[in-house]
Design an enzyme around this catalytic site. Structure first.
Site, PDB file in Angstrom:
ATOM      1  N   HIS A  65       7.399   5.094  -3.509  1.00 33.41           N
ATOM      2  CA  HIS A  65       8.346   6.010  -3.184  1.00 33.41           C
ATOM      3  C   HIS A  65       9.416   5.993  -3.990  1.00 33.41           C
ATOM      4  CE1 HIS A  65       6.209   4.005   0.628  1.00 33.41           C
ATOM      5  NE2 HIS A  65       6.574   5.313   1.011  1.00 33.41           N
ATOM      6  N   ASP A  68      11.038   2.539  -4.033  1.00 31.80           N
ATOM      7  CA  ASP A  68      10.452   1.408  -4.564  1.00 31.80           C
ATOM      8  C   ASP A  68      10.857   1.286  -5.940  1.00 31.80           C
ATOM      9  OD1 ASP A  68       8.944   1.434  -1.946  1.00 31.80           O
ATOM     10  OD2 ASP A  68       7.374   2.629  -3.209  1.00 31.80           O
ATOM     11  N   MET A  99       0.328   9.785  -7.644  1.00 32.16           N
ATOM     12  CA  MET A  99       1.041  10.187  -6.479  1.00 32.16           C
ATOM     13  C   MET A  99       2.379   9.591  -6.345  1.00 32.16           C
ATOM     14  SD  MET A  99       1.688   8.753  -3.205  1.00 32.16           S
ATOM     15  CE  MET A  99       0.658   7.913  -2.189  1.00 32.16           C
ATOM     16  N   GLU A 193       0.480  12.916   5.853  1.00 34.88           N
ATOM     17  CA  GLU A 193       0.111  11.423   6.439  1.00 34.88           C
ATOM     18  C   GLU A 193       0.567  11.314   7.946  1.00 34.88           C
ATOM     19  OE1 GLU A 193       0.576   8.134   4.028  1.00 34.88           O
ATOM     20  OE2 GLU A 193       0.185   6.793   5.874  1.00 34.88           O
ATOM     21  N   LYS A 195       0.299   9.382  11.770  1.00 28.49           N
ATOM     22  CA  LYS A 195       0.172   7.985  12.463  1.00 28.49           C
ATOM     23  C   LYS A 195       0.707   8.296  14.125  1.00 28.49           C
ATOM     24  CE  LYS A 195       2.049   3.170  11.794  1.00 28.49           C
ATOM     25  NZ  LYS A 195       2.973   2.466  11.180  1.00 28.49           N
ATOM     26  N   GLU A 229      -5.128   7.946   6.838  1.00 29.49           N
ATOM     27  CA  GLU A 229      -5.043   6.448   6.696  1.00 29.49           C
ATOM     28  C   GLU A 229      -6.045   5.836   7.691  1.00 29.49           C
ATOM     29  OE1 GLU A 229      -1.530   4.339   5.920  1.00 29.49           O
ATOM     30  OE2 GLU A 229      -2.160   2.917   7.445  1.00 29.49           O
ATOM     31  N   HIS A 232      -4.207   4.302  10.567  1.00 28.82           N
ATOM     32  CA  HIS A 232      -3.600   4.980  11.525  1.00 28.82           C
ATOM     33  C   HIS A 232      -4.460   5.754  12.467  1.00 28.82           C
ATOM     34  CE1 HIS A 232       0.062   5.361   8.502  1.00 28.82           C
ATOM     35  NE2 HIS A 232       0.014   4.007   8.762  1.00 28.82           N
ATOM     36  N   ASP A 257      -5.656   7.197   2.290  1.00 26.99           N
ATOM     37  CA  ASP A 257      -4.987   5.587   2.240  1.00 26.99           C
ATOM     38  C   ASP A 257      -6.184   4.766   3.147  1.00 26.99           C
ATOM     39  OD1 ASP A 257      -2.616   6.599   1.232  1.00 26.99           O
ATOM     40  OD2 ASP A 257      -1.394   5.913   2.894  1.00 26.99           O
ATOM     41  N   ASP A 267       0.302  -1.438  13.582  1.00 23.65           N
ATOM     42  CA  ASP A 267      -0.023  -1.162  12.116  1.00 23.65           C
ATOM     43  C   ASP A 267      -0.510  -2.398  11.188  1.00 23.65           C
ATOM     44  OD1 ASP A 267      -1.187   0.444  10.011  1.00 23.65           O
ATOM     45  OD2 ASP A 267       1.022   1.080   9.329  1.00 23.65           O
ATOM     46  N   ASP A 269      -2.508  -2.780   8.346  1.00 21.61           N
ATOM     47  CA  ASP A 269      -2.684  -2.511   6.878  1.00 21.61           C
ATOM     48  C   ASP A 269      -3.202  -3.603   6.256  1.00 21.61           C
ATOM     49  OD1 ASP A 269      -1.281  -0.094   6.877  1.00 21.61           O
ATOM     50  OD2 ASP A 269       0.659  -1.314   6.571  1.00 21.61           O
ATOM     51  N   ASP A 299      -3.540   1.498   0.912  1.00 24.27           N
ATOM     52  CA  ASP A 299      -2.174   1.327   1.476  1.00 24.27           C
ATOM     53  C   ASP A 299      -2.420   0.247   2.522  1.00 24.27           C
ATOM     54  OD1 ASP A 299       0.197   1.470   2.353  1.00 24.27           O
ATOM     55  OD2 ASP A 299      -0.137   3.363   3.546  1.00 24.27           O
TER      56      ASP A 299
HETATM   57  C1  GLT Z   1       4.614   2.888   4.641  1.00 23.84           C
HETATM   58  C2  GLT Z   1       3.651   3.521   5.626  1.00 23.84           C
HETATM   59  C3  GLT Z   1       2.306   4.034   4.781  1.00 23.84           C
HETATM   60  C4  GLT Z   1       2.644   5.324   4.166  1.00 23.84           C
HETATM   61  C5  GLT Z   1       3.693   5.009   3.071  1.00 23.84           C
HETATM   62  C6  GLT Z   1       4.035   6.138   2.464  1.00 23.84           C
HETATM   63  S1  GLT Z   1       5.143   4.027   3.539  1.00 23.84           S
HETATM   64  O1  GLT Z   1       4.182   1.975   4.170  1.00 23.84           O
HETATM   65  O2  GLT Z   1       3.075   2.404   6.396  1.00 23.84           O
HETATM   66  O3  GLT Z   1       1.230   4.023   5.619  1.00 23.84           O
HETATM   67  O4  GLT Z   1       1.430   5.760   3.558  1.00 23.84           O
HETATM   68  O5  GLT Z   1       5.223   6.877   2.703  1.00 23.84           O
HETATM   69 MN    MN Z   2      -0.215   5.009   4.664  1.00 23.99          MN
HETATM   70 MN    MN Z   3      -0.495   1.625   7.903  1.00 23.67          MN
END
Ligand code: GLT
Ligand code: MN
Ligand code: MN
Length: 398
Positions: A65, A68, A99, A193, A195, A229, A232, A257, A267, A269, A299
């Protein structure tokens, strides 16, 4: 996991190489373990150090980002120096920047959304911030630009005159950014993306399918695809691989992702393949079968209990699991019993009328054909066996 585990003596080499196109976001290794109830547990991991670690463990790319890397209030001079040093770190480590993306969620100014916020000034600021993030990404060589609208949603539907207004605002913003992309000759492909929720109670574009419906309504649909993702879609209770397959079939899988997630939770991750290895297997098999050649972006972030070394274990683990599953996919594809069953279940008897493209005579033939449902019901569909063979492959006994 120590380095020695990079190679597995019994079966294959799971050492990541550049051609695997594994990438990580600065925000993934840089995640400090903050959550809504607790503060950071790990020290700041400076971007240039992250890049060195990524180079060391065999990753190919790093994504970021805008903020970041460059603090939101940096002066142009500060920004330029940071970018110069970062480029040097990438070059030294042999890590590319495939990216870039923009943070339209962290700063409190986006508390009511960015492109879909009610306040036109916030919407204009979101556009300006994104254009600058595009400048930054282009300078670093990125050709994919991800847009994740984490704040593009509501806690109460009372706060928008009408929900379809949000779709219109989003369309206007993406159209604008496509124009900027062309004017600057950046050559980006945008990857949207989805969610379903978190941080907002409900996010407008809840799934990859929503975006696949939205994209054809844009001025430049060819420039825009998706970034599905794993976590998500799993939060939404969906089969991730199916969403990816539909995106692929539509020519819209611009980025992906990879992580993991238990359904019905916030979420998470998680490290790729750590929660649903079977779903991860089908996904890897799909990506490899269709020869997806985009980045395989993780991600995800390390457990909050980890220290800095644990972060490296986490990152190595994502890539290692992908490569193990890739090997399992090869094994599955080469398995004679599995392939025989697959052939058998889709074979048709010669008397069956072909129903490809419509034609008036074809339709007549189909309408007059007498189907023998009893005989059709006799056909063997040994999916229990097929699935068990898959489980045997996955559990390493086949
Ligand atoms: C954030 C989010 C991710 C996205 C990122 C891109 S930022 O961490 O949870 O799923 O992919 O903006
Ligand atoms: Mn993501
Ligand atoms: Mn996520």
């Amino acid at each position: 996991m120590s380095k020695k585990n990079g190679k597995n003596a019994s079966s294959g080499n799971y050492e990541p190489r550049p051609e695997h196109k594994f990438s990580f976001g600065l925000w993934t290794l840089g995640n400090r373990g903050r959550d809504p109830f607790g503060d950071a547990v790990r020290p700041t991991f400076p971007p240039n150090d992250i890049v060195h670690v990524l180079g060391e463990i065999g990753a190919w790319g790093v994504n970021l980002h805008d903020n970041d890397l460059v603090p939101i209030d940096a002066t142009p001079k500060e920004r330029d120096k940071i970018v110069r040093d970062f480029r040097a770190a990438c070059n030294e480590s042999g890590v590319v920047v495939p990216m870039a993306t923009v943070s339209l969620f962290f700063h409190p100014v986006f508390r009511d959304g960015a492109f879909t916020a009610n306040d036109p000034e916030v919407r204009a600021y979101a556009l300006q911030k994104t254009m600058r993030a595009m400048d930054l990404g282009a300078e670093l060589g990125a050709r994919i630009f991800v847009l994740w609208g984490g704040r593009e949603g509501v806690e109460t539907d009372a706060c928008r005159p009408r929900a379809d207004e949000a779709v219109k605002r989003l369309r206007e913003a993406v159209n604008y950014l496509c124009q900027y992309n062309m004017a600057q000759k950046y050559g980006y492909r945008f990857a949207l993306e989805a969610k379903p929720n978190e941080p907002r109670g409900d996010i407008y574009m809840a799934t990859t399918g929503h975006y696949l419906g939205f994209i054809p309504t844009l001025d430049h649909p060819e420039m825009v695809g998706v970034n599905p993702e794993f976590a998500h879609e799993t939060m939404a209770g969906l089969n991730f691989m199916h969403g990816v397959a539909q995106a692929w079939e539509a020519g819209k899988l611009f980025h992906i992702d990879l992580n993991d997630q238990y359904p019905g939770r916030y979420d998470q991750d998680l490290r790729f393949g750590s929660a649903n290895p079977k779903s991860a297997f089908w996904l890897v098999k799909f990506l490899e079968d269709v020869a997806y050649d985009g980045p395989r972006h993780f991600d995800a972030h390390a457990y909050r209990t980890e220290n800095c070394e644990g972060v490296t274990d986490f990152a190595r683990g994502c890539m290692r699991t992908y490569l193990i599953l890739k090997e399992k996919a090869d094994r599955w594809n080469a398995d004679r019993e599995i392939q025989t069953i697959l052939k058998e279940v889709s074979a048709a008897s010669p008397s069956v009328p072909k129903n490809g493209r419509y034609s008036p005579t074809g339709a007549q033939t189909l309408l007059s054909h007498v189907f023998n449902k009893d005989a059709m019901m006799q056909k063997r569909l040994p999916y229990e066996l097929l699935d068990q063979l898959t489980v045997d492959v996955l559990l390493g006994v086949r």
